[in-house]
Scaffold this motif. Structure first.
Motif, PDB file in Angstrom:
ATOM      1  N   SER A  89      69.664  59.984  51.725  1.00 56.05           N
ATOM      2  CA  SER A  89      68.146  60.434  52.015  1.00 56.05           C
ATOM      3  C   SER A  89      67.652  61.777  51.408  1.00 56.05           C
ATOM      4  O   SER A  89      66.453  61.867  51.211  1.00 56.05           O
ATOM      5  CB  SER A  89      68.321  60.837  53.646  1.00 56.05           C
ATOM      6  OG  SER A  89      68.511  59.771  54.302  1.00 56.05           O
ATOM      7  N   MET A 131      65.390  48.799  48.487  1.00 50.52           N
ATOM      8  CA  MET A 131      65.734  49.608  49.898  1.00 50.52           C
ATOM      9  C   MET A 131      67.196  49.609  49.845  1.00 50.52           C
ATOM     10  O   MET A 131      67.791  48.559  49.735  1.00 50.52           O
ATOM     11  CB  MET A 131      65.127  48.952  51.078  1.00 50.52           C
ATOM     12  CG  MET A 131      65.409  49.663  52.283  1.00 50.52           C
ATOM     13  SD  MET A 131      64.901  48.802  53.720  1.00 50.52           S
ATOM     14  CE  MET A 131      63.091  48.692  53.666  1.00 50.52           C
ATOM     15  N   LEU A 179      70.243  50.351  52.925  1.00 51.27           N
ATOM     16  CA  LEU A 179      70.472  50.520  54.069  1.00 51.27           C
ATOM     17  C   LEU A 179      72.070  50.725  54.333  1.00 51.27           C
ATOM     18  O   LEU A 179      72.945  50.278  53.756  1.00 51.27           O
ATOM     19  CB  LEU A 179      70.118  49.177  54.809  1.00 51.27           C
ATOM     20  CG  LEU A 179      70.102  49.358  56.553  1.00 51.27           C
ATOM     21  CD1 LEU A 179      69.338  48.417  57.197  1.00 51.27           C
ATOM     22  CD2 LEU A 179      71.846  48.826  57.018  1.00 51.27           C
ATOM     23  N   GLY A 203      69.347  51.548  67.657  1.00 52.46           N
ATOM     24  CA  GLY A 203      68.463  51.582  66.785  1.00 52.46           C
ATOM     25  C   GLY A 203      66.995  51.527  67.496  1.00 52.46           C
ATOM     26  O   GLY A 203      66.859  50.832  68.568  1.00 52.46           O
ATOM     27  N   VAL A 236      67.242  53.416  54.710  1.00 46.71           N
ATOM     28  CA  VAL A 236      66.951  53.163  56.118  1.00 46.71           C
ATOM     29  C   VAL A 236      68.584  53.310  56.454  1.00 46.71           C
ATOM     30  O   VAL A 236      69.533  52.725  55.853  1.00 46.71           O
ATOM     31  CB  VAL A 236      66.397  52.186  56.595  1.00 46.71           C
ATOM     32  CG1 VAL A 236      64.728  52.054  56.062  1.00 46.71           C
ATOM     33  CG2 VAL A 236      67.173  50.698  55.940  1.00 46.71           C
ATOM     34  N   GLU A 266      64.096  51.148  65.614  1.00 47.08           N
ATOM     35  CA  GLU A 266      63.211  50.548  64.727  1.00 47.08           C
ATOM     36  C   GLU A 266      62.225  51.599  64.192  1.00 47.08           C
ATOM     37  O   GLU A 266      61.121  51.291  63.482  1.00 47.08           O
ATOM     38  CB  GLU A 266      62.460  49.272  65.192  1.00 47.08           C
ATOM     39  CG  GLU A 266      63.264  48.424  65.705  1.00 47.08           C
ATOM     40  CD  GLU A 266      64.246  47.822  64.342  1.00 47.08           C
ATOM     41  OE1 GLU A 266      63.769  47.773  63.171  1.00 47.08           O
ATOM     42  OE2 GLU A 266      65.332  47.560  64.720  1.00 47.08           O
ATOM     43  N   THR A 309      63.351  55.575  63.612  1.00 41.24           N
ATOM     44  CA  THR A 309      64.309  56.553  62.981  1.00 41.24           C
ATOM     45  C   THR A 309      65.606  55.493  62.396  1.00 41.24           C
ATOM     46  O   THR A 309      66.311  56.239  61.637  1.00 41.24           O
ATOM     47  CB  THR A 309      64.725  57.592  63.784  1.00 41.24           C
ATOM     48  OG1 THR A 309      65.500  57.132  64.953  1.00 41.24           O
ATOM     49  CG2 THR A 309      63.687  58.408  64.324  1.00 41.24           C
ATOM     50  N   ALA A 310      66.018  54.547  63.099  1.00 37.80           N
ATOM     51  CA  ALA A 310      66.801  53.494  62.650  1.00 37.80           C
ATOM     52  C   ALA A 310      66.854  52.173  62.884  1.00 37.80           C
ATOM     53  O   ALA A 310      66.195  52.016  63.999  1.00 37.80           O
ATOM     54  CB  ALA A 310      68.232  54.157  63.162  1.00 37.80           C
ATOM     55  N   ARG A 311      67.361  51.268  62.040  1.00 36.46           N
ATOM     56  CA  ARG A 311      67.311  49.798  62.650  1.00 36.46           C
ATOM     57  C   ARG A 311      68.297  49.609  63.433  1.00 36.46           C
ATOM     58  O   ARG A 311      69.515  49.948  63.552  1.00 36.46           O
ATOM     59  CB  ARG A 311      67.252  48.851  61.234  1.00 36.46           C
ATOM     60  CG  ARG A 311      66.021  49.096  60.509  1.00 36.46           C
ATOM     61  CD  ARG A 311      66.069  48.011  59.286  1.00 36.46           C
ATOM     62  NE  ARG A 311      65.003  47.860  58.256  1.00 36.46           N
ATOM     63  CZ  ARG A 311      64.622  47.118  57.581  1.00 36.46           C
ATOM     64  NH1 ARG A 311      65.625  46.009  57.302  1.00 36.46           N
ATOM     65  NH2 ARG A 311      63.799  47.188  56.900  1.00 36.46           N
ATOM     66  N   ASP A 338      64.371  54.531  48.712  1.00 34.25           N
ATOM     67  CA  ASP A 338      63.903  54.191  50.033  1.00 34.25           C
ATOM     68  C   ASP A 338      65.361  53.703  50.770  1.00 34.25           C
ATOM     69  O   ASP A 338      65.647  52.797  50.498  1.00 34.25           O
ATOM     70  CB  ASP A 338      62.899  52.959  49.787  1.00 34.25           C
ATOM     71  CG  ASP A 338      62.594  52.194  51.144  1.00 34.25           C
ATOM     72  OD1 ASP A 338      62.621  52.915  52.058  1.00 34.25           O
ATOM     73  OD2 ASP A 338      61.897  51.405  51.315  1.00 34.25           O
TER      74      ASP A 338
END
Length: 297
Positions: free
Chosen positions: A20, A1, A3, A34, A28, A36, A38-40, A26
């Protein structure tokens, strides 16, 4: 992943959108709030949020958070490095500052962060980004109305020129590098970008006379460049509404310009960028026209 931090705007947003769009990744994003979904939540001012925000991340694209006084920036960046180690992040890509800016006040947090990352347990790639093309574009746009009326572009460039690069080009390089890192990690092969520092200086150098010439073309009238002093610039900035640290950094930029230190000698940009660099002069003309100052008006 993968980020990407700071996706609410600017460089982080461009990098996130680019990643993206890559098949098989993968990806994020992280923002201060955030949701959790669409975004952390990645809040550099809340270190407790970071370890959880970095969970399961292989590649962290760490977009610098320099919009504050240096002590705050150092605290933010140090917290990111600590949390990335605690979360088991395998590789960090950091957006730093190009070598031509070494004597600018904004360089200190970047060089400190590079040193801190070098001590970390994960692999690191440093993208030393050149000065954004938005700088001369913004100056030209702000001066367009006055230049259209007086035929003068006044700025504290002295005889210096600064190498600048389109933010979109820097994002494209970051996407390319982060994608290759993720593919290398997934395949279990040697990470081709580990331990690398890339100088992403712009290939186009812009000075006061260059901006005056572009304004002449965009406004369809002669515009002359008139150098002004740093003292005059300081007085103007004092009443601009900028934060004190922003005034310091702006004056440092112009001081380095006057001394001739912001023009790059070499760059890795053309090697890493999949396309030809975007032309800064074209951006200036477009921005001036979008501001309502088209030829003949």
């Amino acid at each position: 992943m993968i980020l990407v931090t700071g996706i609410s705007g600017g460089l982080g947003s461009l990098i996130f959108r680019g990643l993206s769009g890559e098949d098989g990744l993968d990806v994020v994003g992280g923002t201060r709030s955030g949701d959790e979904i669409t975004a952390r939540r990645i809040d550099f001012d809340d270190p407790a949020s970071l370890a959880d925000g970095f969970r399961g991340v292989d590649v962290l694209v760490f977009v610098s958070a320099g919009y504050a006084e240096d002590d705050i920036v150092l605290a933010r960046h140090g917290a990111v490095v600590d949390a990335a180690e605690a979360a088991g992040v395998r590789h960090v890509v950091y957006t730093s500052l190009a070598s031509s800016g070494d004597l600018m006040t904004i360089a200190l947090p970047h060089r400190w962060t590079e040193a801190r990352l070098a001590e970390a347990s994960f692999d690191v790639t440093i993208l030393r980004n050149g000065l954004y093309a938005e700088l001369p574009v913004g100056l030209a746009t702000a001066a367009a109305a006055s230049a259209a009326e007086t035929g003068v572009f006044a700025a504290a460039f002295g005889a210096g020129r600064m190498s600048v690069v389109a933010k979109e080009d820097l994002a494209d390089v970051a996407v390319w590098v982060a994608t290759e890192i993720q593919h290398d990690l997934a395949a279990g092969r040697r990470n081709r970008h580990a331990g690398k520092t890339y100088e992403l200086e712009g290939v186009e150098a812009i000075g006061g006379q260059d901006i005056a010439e572009v304004l002449s073309d965009a406004l369809d009238r002669p515009v002359d460049y008139q150098p002004i002093s740093l003292f005059t610039t300081r007085e103007a900035l004092a009443g601009s509404g900028l934060e004190p640290y922003q005034i310091t950094h702006t004056l440092s930029l112009f001081s380095n310009l006057n001394a001739g230190y912001l023009q790059a000698g070499s760059t890795d940009l053309t090697t890493l960028l999949p396309t030809k660099p975007r032309l800064v002069r074209d951006q200036i003309v477009q921005a001036v026209k979008e501001g309502g100052y088209s030829p003949g008006r």
